[in-house]
Design a protein around this motif. Sequence first.
Motif, short mmCIF file in Angstrom:
data_model
loop_
_atom_site.label_atom_id
_atom_site.label_comp_id
_atom_site.label_asym_id
_atom_site.label_seq_id
_atom_site.Cartn_x
_atom_site.Cartn_y
_atom_site.Cartn_z
N LEU A 166 19.61 2.98 2.26
CA LEU A 166 18.26 2.55 1.89
C LEU A 166 17.56 3.58 1.01
CD1 LEU A 166 17.17 1.11 5.34
CD2 LEU A 166 17.47 -0.20 3.25
N ILE A 167 18.14 4.77 0.93
CA ILE A 167 17.60 5.80 0.04
C ILE A 167 18.50 5.96 -1.19
CG2 ILE A 167 17.16 8.28 -0.19
CD1 ILE A 167 16.23 8.28 2.71
N THR A 168 19.82 6.01 -0.95
CA THR A 168 20.72 6.29 -2.07
C THR A 168 21.03 5.04 -2.89
OG1 THR A 168 22.68 5.90 -0.72
CG2 THR A 168 21.84 8.16 -0.80
N GLY A 169 20.87 3.87 -2.27
CA GLY A 169 21.16 2.63 -2.99
C GLY A 169 22.62 2.22 -2.90
N GLY A 223 6.65 15.51 18.77
CA GLY A 223 6.78 16.51 17.71
C GLY A 223 8.11 17.21 17.65
N THR A 224 9.13 16.70 18.35
CA THR A 224 10.42 17.38 18.33
C THR A 224 11.34 16.85 17.23
OG1 THR A 224 11.18 15.87 20.05
CG2 THR A 224 10.43 18.03 20.77
N LEU A 225 10.84 15.92 16.43
CA LEU A 225 11.63 15.39 15.33
C LEU A 225 10.75 15.35 14.08
CD1 LEU A 225 14.28 13.99 14.41
CD2 LEU A 225 13.22 11.81 15.00
N ILE A 226 11.29 15.84 12.95
CA ILE A 226 10.41 15.89 11.77
C ILE A 226 10.90 15.08 10.58
CG2 ILE A 226 9.21 18.04 12.32
CD1 ILE A 226 11.24 19.31 10.21
N SER A 227 11.83 14.17 10.81
CA SER A 227 12.16 13.27 9.70
C SER A 227 12.68 11.95 10.25
CB SER A 227 13.21 13.88 8.78
OG SER A 227 14.51 13.59 9.24
N SER A 228 12.66 10.95 9.41
CA SER A 228 13.22 9.66 9.82
C SER A 228 13.40 8.83 8.56
CB SER A 228 12.25 8.96 10.77
OG SER A 228 12.64 7.62 10.92
N ILE A 229 14.12 7.75 8.71
CA ILE A 229 14.38 6.89 7.56
C ILE A 229 13.22 5.93 7.32
CG2 ILE A 229 15.58 5.15 8.93
CD1 ILE A 229 16.81 6.41 5.55
N PHE A 240 0.82 -1.21 0.00
CA PHE A 240 0.00 0.00 0.00
C PHE A 240 0.86 1.26 0.00
CE2 PHE A 240 -2.31 3.18 2.67
CZ PHE A 240 -3.30 3.50 1.75
N GLU A 241 1.86 1.27 0.88
CA GLU A 241 2.75 2.43 0.93
C GLU A 241 4.17 1.99 1.22
OE1 GLU A 241 1.25 4.89 4.09
OE2 GLU A 241 1.33 3.26 5.53
N GLN A 242 5.12 2.83 0.86
CA GLN A 242 6.51 2.53 1.16
C GLN A 242 6.84 3.09 2.54
OE1 GLN A 242 7.30 0.10 -0.53
NE2 GLN A 242 9.37 0.73 -0.99
N GLN A 243 7.35 2.24 3.38
CA GLN A 243 7.60 2.72 4.75
C GLN A 243 9.02 3.16 4.96
OE1 GLN A 243 5.85 -0.15 7.47
NE2 GLN A 243 3.99 1.04 7.23
N VAL A 244 9.95 2.62 4.17
CA VAL A 244 11.34 3.03 4.33
C VAL A 244 11.67 4.04 3.24
CG1 VAL A 244 13.74 2.25 4.31
CG2 VAL A 244 11.98 0.83 5.36
N GLY A 245 12.26 5.13 3.64
CA GLY A 245 12.60 6.17 2.69
C GLY A 245 12.72 7.51 3.40
N PHE A 246 12.59 8.59 2.64
CA PHE A 246 12.74 9.92 3.22
C PHE A 246 11.38 10.35 3.80
CE2 PHE A 246 13.33 14.65 2.39
CZ PHE A 246 14.11 14.84 3.51
N ASN A 247 11.22 10.14 5.11
CA ASN A 247 9.96 10.44 5.78
C ASN A 247 9.94 11.86 6.33
OD1 ASN A 247 7.85 8.16 6.65
ND2 ASN A 247 9.83 7.28 6.08
N VAL A 248 8.97 12.65 5.92
CA VAL A 248 8.83 14.01 6.47
C VAL A 248 7.35 14.33 6.68
CG1 VAL A 248 10.93 14.92 5.40
CG2 VAL A 248 8.77 15.07 4.16
#
Lengths: 567, 301
Positions: free
Chosen positions: A239-242, A300-306, A173-181
Amino acid sequence: MKLPARRPRLAILMTVMLTVLTGCGDAGEKAMKQQNARTETEDAALTTGKEPVTLKVQLSSVGNDFENTEVYNEIERLTGVKMNIEMYDEQKFKVELAGGDLPDIIQVPNKNMKELIEGGNIIPLDDLIKTNGPELQQPLYEKSLDYMRTFWSDNTNKLYMIPVQIGSSDFGFEQQVGFNVRWDYYKELGYPKIESIDDMVNVLAEMVEKHGTTKDGKKVYGVSMWNDWGTWGIRSMGLITGNGMYNVNTQQLVNDYTNAEHSSIWDTALFLYKAQQKGILDPDAFTAKYNDIVAKASEGTLISSIATWPFTRANAELLKEGPDKGFVTIPLEWGFTNVGGTSVSGWSDRAFAISANCKYPERAMDLINFLVSEQGSRLIGSGIEGVHWDYVDSKPVLKQATVALASAGGDDWKKTGIGMIANQQGLSDYSKLSDGGIVNLFNTPEVFATKLNSLNKDYVEHYGVKYPAEAYKRLVEQGKVKTLANIPQDVLSAMPSQPDDIKRIQTKVDELLVKGMPVVVLGSENDDAFKANRQELIDKLIEAGANTYFDWFKREYEQSRARLANR
Amino acid sequence: MKYKASRITLLLMVIPFILLVFAFNYIPLFGWIYAFYDYKPGIPLSQTEFVGLKFFKWAIEEKEDLLRVLTNTLALSFLSILASPLSVIFAILLNELRSKKFQKLVQTLTTLPNFISWIIVYSLAFFMFSSGGLVNEVLMRLGWIDEPTTVMGNAAATWWFQTAITIWKSLGWGAIIYLAAIAGIDQELYDAAKVDGAGRFQRIMAITVPGIMPTFFVLLLLNVASVLSNGASGFEQNFVFYNSLVADRIEALDYYVYRVGITTGEISFGTAIGIAKSLISILLLFLMNALSKKVRGHSVF
């Protein structure tokens, strides 16, 4: 011991009677009924005349919260085997192995394969599959079992393991690993194009500039990392850059420790360093554990993750605040996404084996045979036939109530047990079964469409797709993004376990890396200093044997590739 | 005859405990054999190669690691020994409190941390001292600092920070034994001192302190014997507070043994280091005992 319940027999009888009494209206219905009769005959065959037993099973990523779910009970009903589940923990496993206390069934960590076989801790299954593994004798498994005998047998050419998740894989349904913002923040910035690590950091810095504090006045950071999954965190940018030991971009092996330009390690270092330069790196980035990151994400103190995982709780709360608020994975038009491919060997560290301590090896084989079978895989991925899914026009389709239950989540959904033991599912989600349907009936565009919440809808509308992962799928089809299909998974899985000296070298190198990374990231004032510090650490890694390790890896990789090609 | 029977009863009462000590402290010593084999978990010892002192030689080859780990162990232990008079002072102060109710309250509150598990202590510390923690938030709101402090990731502060946590956790608990020792001092001594006109401080220095000194020395001696286990907290504290930023300053001997033995799987090497540690600890105990005998005329055994 009690005799097994005779309910399945009664069920067949009733099905047969119903068929006789009602007659067969149309071809579809006939096919459906035949299908029912077929599966229930199989049920009966699996249970007939066998006493119920309880076996201790050590499962990967599954704890005893799976016990007493509907799927769990169904497995017990159909096999007569009750699973007493123990979740795999590396250290516990090592202690059990040393003490000769392994449970009846285990999922073999590839690195321990040699000791398990050499020490006689697991038993050969060649004879057992003849007597208790009818499903495993289907042509579907032939290649995989042959692979197991050749590569996962410590050169004994015997069958010690039964693989799981063989077959092809595709987007869910969705990709969970990647640039999460945060999606609403990304939207606010006008959906900027992200073409490099620099761009990723810049986007995050802009978000932090606009939303620098939480509602209760706490400082917000753009980037952090968890440190309790070994070296997973400091390799995560791959996992993002390959980039990584096998580089999907160059389709070649690369020394991840020493090649600064094509390495998951140094990509992560660069990302963290750039974030530090922008003042958006969380000061706890090198000390936080996974649960700390979840806490930061939730407050809410973090706005991104892998990955989306730390934001699960936050997303549920954010959705109440606004229809487009929440964390999503942004599809980048380059690099890699962790999905896809076809594997004969199945998932590493998951293959089933029966330990020498098992008093009922035949029954253990019954259970394994069921879990990896078509019927077992469908049960694990989609639930119980007649309860969660059914045949419509002789095609297996999920019931609407099941889809609704899955979307609502919560305890009622958990009680079904559907999808909870994917790590034990014999055939991969997209494997086509003999009834024409795939294993995981949730993985169809129709079901995806019913799962969309307001955040998903906003996302898919922007990308012009039907479900979130399709945004990635399109990029993959356009050749812009690589997937696991670009990685020779079966060659990598065929590599032998590391000999002692290599294991020692890798441990040492990883230790130096984990300790040295903060110095490179936090101790570099400018790009030149970063490069110099990076080189200094690389030199240390080389001194500790990083090149020796890579030479071994390369040699074994080539040998495994040759062996695989010559089969 | 009657005398002999009671002696036998006493002996019989002790036997279960001797058996327990034997079972849990001596039988495990057979495990030392693994240090002399190239043992791999899962492969029986009978099929394993005997390698003699190979792993002890390894320990010497890995001297850089060992030196670092030993320095940390000794530093943390030394600081904790240095802090041991704090429990004495605390006990004396508690004892001097006039309000018994308040004394009990303070004693209970300070003893409680001893029962909190280390993982909870870590969570509390993270809640207090992480970048978004309470301490930073208060200091930043007060305008005292612009950037959050990161004491949990500050290598230079590690030894002090860990010692402070040990003190917080063990102060009240450590004071109990001294409070008992103080209670055992003859009350007449205090009365006599009062009659002689001694003030409160004088009574403490002349009666209480000498009265609890033997207890203090026995405990000190035992602490020195466990110096290589870095004091009372040891492994668990090390385990929960370990991270890459402070790794070089926090990793002590027990954690190192765990890391090479269990995490890396070098069980034989881990066992060899464990043996060396035990032997050195026994040696230290005897040395301190002899020293105590020479200096103070008393010894534990």
